[in-house]
Design a protein around this motif. Sequence first.
Motif, PDB file in Angstrom:
ATOM      1  N   VAL A 290       0.869  -1.185   0.000  1.00 12.56           N
ATOM      2  CA  VAL A 290       0.000   0.000   0.000  1.00 12.56           C
ATOM      3  C   VAL A 290       0.899   1.227   0.000  1.00 12.56           C
ATOM      4  O   VAL A 290       1.997   1.208   0.561  1.00 12.56           O
ATOM      5  N   PRO A 291       0.466   2.327  -0.620  1.00 14.29           N
ATOM      6  CA  PRO A 291       1.312   3.528  -0.688  1.00 14.29           C
ATOM      7  C   PRO A 291       1.465   4.170   0.684  1.00 14.29           C
ATOM      8  O   PRO A 291       0.570   4.125   1.525  1.00 14.29           O
ATOM      9  N   LEU A 292       2.627   4.757   0.915  1.00 14.03           N
ATOM     10  CA  LEU A 292       2.876   5.486   2.157  1.00 14.03           C
ATOM     11  C   LEU A 292       2.099   6.793   2.179  1.00 14.03           C
ATOM     12  O   LEU A 292       1.730   7.334   1.133  1.00 14.03           O
TER      13      LEU A 292
ATOM     14  N   GLY B 273       6.926   5.443  -2.320  1.00 11.48           N
ATOM     15  CA  GLY B 273       7.222   4.136  -1.767  1.00 11.48           C
ATOM     16  C   GLY B 273       5.965   3.454  -1.237  1.00 11.48           C
ATOM     17  O   GLY B 273       4.873   4.021  -1.211  1.00 11.48           O
ATOM     18  N   THR B 274       6.147   2.210  -0.841  1.00  9.82           N
ATOM     19  CA  THR B 274       5.031   1.408  -0.335  1.00  9.82           C
ATOM     20  C   THR B 274       5.488   0.635   0.894  1.00  9.82           C
ATOM     21  O   THR B 274       6.678   0.571   1.201  1.00  9.82           O
ATOM     22  N   ARG B 275       4.519   0.072   1.607  1.00  7.26           N
ATOM     23  CA  ARG B 275       4.817  -0.827   2.718  1.00  7.26           C
ATOM     24  C   ARG B 275       3.798  -1.952   2.703  1.00  7.26           C
ATOM     25  O   ARG B 275       2.690  -1.804   2.168  1.00  7.26           O
TER      26      ARG B 275
END
Length: 617
Positions: free
Chosen positions: A475-477, A482-484
């Motif tokens: 999922v997007p930050l 970036g994503t996590r």
Amino acid sequence: MQTAKTVLNVLKGKSRNNPEWRFQRLYRILYNTNLYQAAYANISSKEGNMTPGTDGETIDGFSMKWVEKLVAELKEERYYPKPVRRIYIPKKNGKMRPLGIPSVRDKLLQEVMRMILEAIYEPLFSDSSHAYRPQRSCHTALHQIKRSCRGTRWVIEGDIQGFYDNIDHTILLNLLKKKIDDSRFLELVRRFLRSGYMEFREVYDSLSGVPQGGIISPILANVYLHEFDCFMKQKELEHHKGRLRARNQEYTNLSVQRYEEYHYRGNIAKARRILKEMRKIPSQDFMDDNFTRLRYVRYADDFVVMIIGSKQLAEDVKACMSKFLHEELRLTLSDEKTKITNLGDENVRFLGYELSRADCDSALSLNSLGIKKRAFNGEIQLLVPSDVINERLKRYMRNGKSAHYSVLLNYPVPDIINTYNAEIRGLYYYYCLATDVSRKLGKFKFYHYYSMVKTIAHKERISVKKVIAKYGIDVPLKRGTGTRKVVGFRYETKDGEKVITYFNESLKKRDYPLKGETGELKIALPTKCQLLARLNANVCEMCGATDHPIQVHHIRKLKDVKRKYTKKGEPISEWALRMARIRRKTLAVCERCHRIIHSGGNTQKVSSKERLESRIH
């Protein structure tokens, strides 16, 4: 015959344009069948309607025959409500709260009466009242406190002892007579008040109070306490003294010294030191007896009185409130629970929030003239109570760490995620007005999320690392790029692939309630009510018959039917498939199909014997 919307808007317009108007012939409005259709649309989706009253009936099987029979009894004035079925539900303090369950036909009539009373009284109710009103909620009450009670010194936390059980029927009917000049309508209200309750198969008379659980009870409670609202409005006007507080003499002297040092002597360093001293003391005299304010906010039988003034003033107001409630409304203000609190020394609990007053000399802001001021001093802060978060976390923590929640181990993974999401979403949506919602719920979210991950890991007997690898979704930050990875679940639908993940919304503070603050009357009959359209089409949704009266088959939850018929080897009925296909908890069917549904048969393959039996019954 006029539509429900037209009737209610006419009543509302008369009440708003002429507050002294007394309404006549309201009882005849109860003959309008469109109002009953609107009432049915309002209550049909509530699960409580599948709980039987003392007559054993539920909303299942509703048809226009119900309405016709009800209207016929009203025309002959022989309608008497049935006693409510009393049950007890636990309270937070360990005690039990009585709850009345009316029969479904009484609920239908009560909803019609509620809509009529709401149209009459909604334009008259005070802005300080927030419970059981359209477009008002706990949030609107809290927002009103935050917006209009700045600088409060003393708070009276009001508690009416046993309010709902001690409403005097005679006083309530006399209050209704001020606006309603219709003896038949008032007699119907009296019958509901005196209908009694059934407990342990014995019927008891209701000599006072309104049944908690009745549809008409909240509007009657607001009518009863409207007199108290008017009394407190008068008190607000009486104690609105002074335009500005007197200046603090010490602050004024320092201000003069600073001006002289800066402009006459040119000693800028000393002027700055004096300014620092000035910011440590108040600029106004908070003990000024010539400046007082009083603000009153009520939600149901809970209320707070916010006072700018002396403690003696707070004690006098409390004594006046107690006297008025006792003499005019026959109610008792609990001396033990009604406390007077100094908001500067102690926080006040109201509607699940903590109220505090901000005192911060270091926080400065620019006013419209560009001058720095301690603008945050005196503001009312809404806070999340720490004990609420700690109590919620007990089930998800052991030895100071996140732990699995054993109650959910037998649930499918999507249901586990949805259950955790429902809890944190509900907490955030209620406490989103709090100043510290991000910090308090951020802590809760951390332990809550890893409890969910450990629950899934315990269920599938794998490690947490493998759960994240298996169910992790990028999922997007919130900021930047970036994503996590967040644990979620992918599933296929007819519209393509969909994804559910753990609650990923920002926990930021909201400045306004989630809904509007105005008390506008909501339209009783929805512009597009699919259920009413299906009922009025007079076509059976199973066999297609048009020559039989249509009834509505209700179930409590659609997922219960899906679970029942997804078991291996269990034959699937046509009506269950139909409900699952249209995703509705209702089916508009003819009397024959409805009878066969309850007998467990198949509505499309019916034998001649079943047809004959259904006609005989």
